[in-house]
Design a protein around this motif. Sequence first.
Motif, PDB file in Angstrom:
ATOM      1  N   GLU A  16       0.836  -1.187   0.000  1.00 19.49           N
ATOM      2  CA  GLU A  16       0.000   0.000   0.000  1.00 19.49           C
ATOM      3  C   GLU A  16       0.878   1.246   0.000  1.00 19.49           C
ATOM      4  O   GLU A  16       1.388   1.663   1.048  1.00 19.49           O
ATOM      5  N   VAL A  52       0.526   4.004   2.637  1.00 15.19           N
ATOM      6  CA  VAL A  52       0.925   3.754   4.026  1.00 15.19           C
ATOM      7  C   VAL A  52       2.436   3.796   4.107  1.00 15.19           C
ATOM      8  O   VAL A  52       3.125   2.983   3.516  1.00 15.19           O
ATOM      9  N   ASN A  71      -4.268  -1.071  13.520  1.00 14.95           N
ATOM     10  CA  ASN A  71      -5.494  -0.290  13.353  1.00 14.95           C
ATOM     11  C   ASN A  71      -6.595  -1.177  12.783  1.00 14.95           C
ATOM     12  O   ASN A  71      -6.381  -2.350  12.473  1.00 14.95           O
ATOM     13  N   HIS A  73      -8.005  -1.148   9.938  1.00 10.42           N
ATOM     14  CA  HIS A  73      -7.766  -1.562   8.559  1.00 10.42           C
ATOM     15  C   HIS A  73      -7.040  -2.898   8.505  1.00 10.42           C
ATOM     16  O   HIS A  73      -7.472  -3.823   7.794  1.00 10.42           O
ATOM     17  N   TYR A  74      -5.942  -3.037   9.238  1.00 12.59           N
ATOM     18  CA  TYR A  74      -5.166  -4.276   9.174  1.00 12.59           C
ATOM     19  C   TYR A  74      -5.814  -5.415   9.953  1.00 12.59           C
ATOM     20  O   TYR A  74      -5.658  -6.586   9.602  1.00 12.59           O
ATOM     21  N   THR A 106      -9.006  -5.817   9.904  1.00 16.18           N
ATOM     22  CA  THR A 106     -10.004  -6.243   8.932  1.00 16.18           C
ATOM     23  C   THR A 106      -9.369  -7.039   7.805  1.00 16.18           C
ATOM     24  O   THR A 106      -9.904  -8.076   7.378  1.00 16.18           O
ATOM     25  N   GLN A 107      -8.226  -6.580   7.305  1.00 16.62           N
ATOM     26  CA  GLN A 107      -7.528  -7.290   6.239  1.00 16.62           C
ATOM     27  C   GLN A 107      -7.156  -8.707   6.673  1.00 16.62           C
ATOM     28  O   GLN A 107      -7.293  -9.669   5.906  1.00 16.62           O
ATOM     29  N   GLY A 123      -8.319   0.333  17.662  1.00 18.54           N
ATOM     30  CA  GLY A 123      -8.386  -0.239  16.323  1.00 18.54           C
ATOM     31  C   GLY A 123      -9.121  -1.560  16.288  1.00 18.54           C
ATOM     32  O   GLY A 123      -9.920  -1.820  15.377  1.00 18.54           O
ATOM     33  N   PHE A 157     -12.741  -2.475  14.444  1.00 18.35           N
ATOM     34  CA  PHE A 157     -12.889  -3.634  13.556  1.00 18.35           C
ATOM     35  C   PHE A 157     -14.035  -4.529  14.003  1.00 18.35           C
ATOM     36  O   PHE A 157     -14.889  -4.919  13.206  1.00 18.35           O
TER      37      PHE A 157
END
Length: 219
Positions: free
Chosen positions: A33, A36, A111, A113-114, A116-117, A186, A190
């Motif tokens: 990404e 980032v 966070n 985002h990660y 969730t990934q 974070g 999520f």
Amino acid sequence: MTDELNRRHNSNPNDPAKHLSLHEPFVIAHAIEPSVQQQGGGAGLFICFSNIWMLLNVVRVINSGWNLRLFADCTYKPCHQAVALMGFAVNSMGGKHHLVALSMIPDGGENAHYYTQTWNGICAALHLLLSEYKECDDESCSTCAAFRGVRSHPNAQETLVRNPDYNPSNSRALPVISCVCDCHKGFRAFANKALGLDVDSCFSHMAGISLSALVLIGY
């Protein structure tokens, strides 16, 4: 994991050179990404990896009849590079946690985002494993025996294998009942969005970490 399973293992599961082993690690999700930035520059690198045994830990909880509970946390500076290590685990008897997957993320990148990934990678890989893994003809194969024993259980069949609503694109398809973390905002974000759940906080962290830390949830 699609490459490892379909192009390698499933192409000829009777070939020892292609057969996946029970504890052999493989990548289940990855991304570079550019938006980032890591410390010292460079794009954000995300790599999530697991193995057959670890992915099946989710199904083992379901088969046991226990409520499926999810745990996650990060550790920093696992090596000299600017990365952190994010882990997801599920519950077991005796207060034990069993790993499901680990992700290398940018340093300081703990966070929503990660989280969730990583969760999306777990969901997709587990679904692929349960639906497409081809067993070999060797009756003494420990990998196929472990896979078959877990997948054939009535709870796994009802909840996952034969359930038309079990879809890897649905982050709530796995029957997670509750989540626990170290009070990180974070992970709470999520869990709220991806799973529709609130988060139980680790008492040791609540009691032992300064309330002034910006990453902590107010309590």
